[in-house]
Design a protein around this motif. Structure first.
Motif, mmCIF file in Angstrom:
data_model
loop_
_atom_site.group_PDB
_atom_site.id
_atom_site.type_symbol
_atom_site.label_atom_id
_atom_site.label_comp_id
_atom_site.label_asym_id
_atom_site.label_seq_id
_atom_site.Cartn_x
_atom_site.Cartn_y
_atom_site.Cartn_z
ATOM 1 N N ALA A 160 2.289 14.731 6.460
ATOM 2 C CA ALA A 160 2.625 13.304 6.406
ATOM 3 C C ALA A 160 2.265 12.599 7.716
ATOM 4 O O ALA A 160 1.796 11.450 7.714
ATOM 5 N N ALA A 161 2.473 13.294 8.836
ATOM 6 C CA ALA A 161 2.137 12.692 10.127
ATOM 7 C C ALA A 161 0.626 12.498 10.254
ATOM 8 O O ALA A 161 0.160 11.464 10.765
ATOM 9 N N PHE A 162 -0.146 13.471 9.775
ATOM 10 C CA PHE A 162 -1.603 13.354 9.822
ATOM 11 C C PHE A 162 -2.081 12.195 8.943
ATOM 12 O O PHE A 162 -2.914 11.379 9.341
ATOM 13 N N ASN A 163 -1.540 12.099 7.745
ATOM 14 C CA ASN A 163 -1.902 11.007 6.837
ATOM 15 C C ASN A 163 -1.522 9.656 7.416
ATOM 16 O O ASN A 163 -2.268 8.674 7.310
ATOM 17 N N SER A 164 -0.338 9.582 8.025
ATOM 18 C CA SER A 164 0.109 8.318 8.603
ATOM 19 C C SER A 164 -0.785 7.890 9.762
ATOM 20 O O SER A 164 -1.032 6.687 9.963
ATOM 21 N N TRP A 165 -1.279 8.849 10.515
ATOM 22 C CA TRP A 165 -2.155 8.517 11.633
ATOM 23 C C TRP A 165 -3.540 8.087 11.138
ATOM 24 O O TRP A 165 -4.155 7.162 11.692
ATOM 25 N N LEU A 166 -4.035 8.731 10.077
ATOM 26 C CA LEU A 166 -5.360 8.382 9.550
ATOM 27 C C LEU A 166 -5.362 6.975 8.941
ATOM 28 O O LEU A 166 -6.280 6.187 9.184
ATOM 29 N N ARG A 167 -4.371 6.669 8.119
ATOM 30 C CA ARG A 167 -4.270 5.377 7.432
ATOM 31 C C ARG A 167 -5.564 5.009 6.701
ATOM 32 O O ARG A 167 -5.952 3.853 6.640
#
Length: 232
Positions: A160-167
């Protein structure tokens, strides 16, 4: 009323001037009325004289004397006497054109991968490709971590943190030009940010023994962030 003598003289002179002016105007009108052909003839003669003067000037210009023609003008050249010789060698190797680089297997360029979706903390899918960030080990979504004997689902939080950073922003990765169906490890950047360095420094991936992110992981462990920190 008695008018002084000087005044009578002025009036008389003025009347004479008025009569003289009227007479001149009438004479000019009579000339225009009776002698129009003569006037037209004089105008035409004046035009012809002007054209004659222009012709004389052009003729004089054409008769101008040429001065030092052999010095000012280039001499005649016989093309049969011209000989083509080889170009001189270059003065040095600095200005020489380098041969084109032959692409080697594995020598790939950077490719923009749009709308990436994280499948774990260090892998993503984009444009039919499955890419793993090189130099790091991913935390799988089903993985759990322990912090002071407290277990928590760190794998899901890492993804989730990786996805949130990618946006959904495009990643620039060094991948082969062909669309491969199997996962491939590749270095990637998000803008000017190294993706592997960001993941490891924030504690969402683990550096590989052969990776270059050892110092970043040591900082994350000391700061107790990501998988090295408390439950989220």
């Amino acid at each position: 009323m008695d008018v002084p003598g000087c005044a009578r003289l002025v009036i008389a002179v003025g009347g004479l001037e008025l009569l003289f002016g009227i007479a001149l105007i009438m004479h000019a009108g009579a000339l225009l009325a009776t002698d129009r052909p003569a006037l037209a003839t004089r105008v035409e003669n004046a035009g012809q004289a002007t054209r004659s003067e222009a012709t004389v000037l052009v003729g004089r210009w054409r008769e101008a004397r040429r001065v030092a023609e052999d010095v000012v003008a280039p001499p005649p050249i016989d093309l049969s006497e011209i000989e083509r010789i080889e170009a001189r060698p270059p003065l040095g190797d600095l200005g020489l054109a380098v041969p084109p680089k032959t692409p080697m297997p594995g020598d790939w360029g950077e490719t923009l991968l749009f709308r990436p979706i994280a499948t774990s903390s260090a892998t993503f899918e984009s444009m039919g490709r499955k890419v793993a960030i090189s130099g790091v080990a991913s935390i799988e979504p089903e993985a759990t971590c322990s912090f002071h004997d407290v277990a928590w689902s760190c794998g899901q939080h890492a993804r989730a943190a990786f996805n949130s950073w990618l946006r959904g922003r495009a990643l620039k990765c060094v991948v082969p030009p062909e669309v491969e169906r199997f996962a491939i490890a590749a270095p990637c950047n998000l803008g000017k940010q190294d993706v592997g360095a960001w993941l490891v420094s924030n504690g969402w991936a683990i550096t590989l023994p052969t990776g270059i992110y050892g110092k970043a992981q040591a900082v994350a462990e000391d700061a107790e962030v990501g998988i090295f920190g408390p439950p989220r």
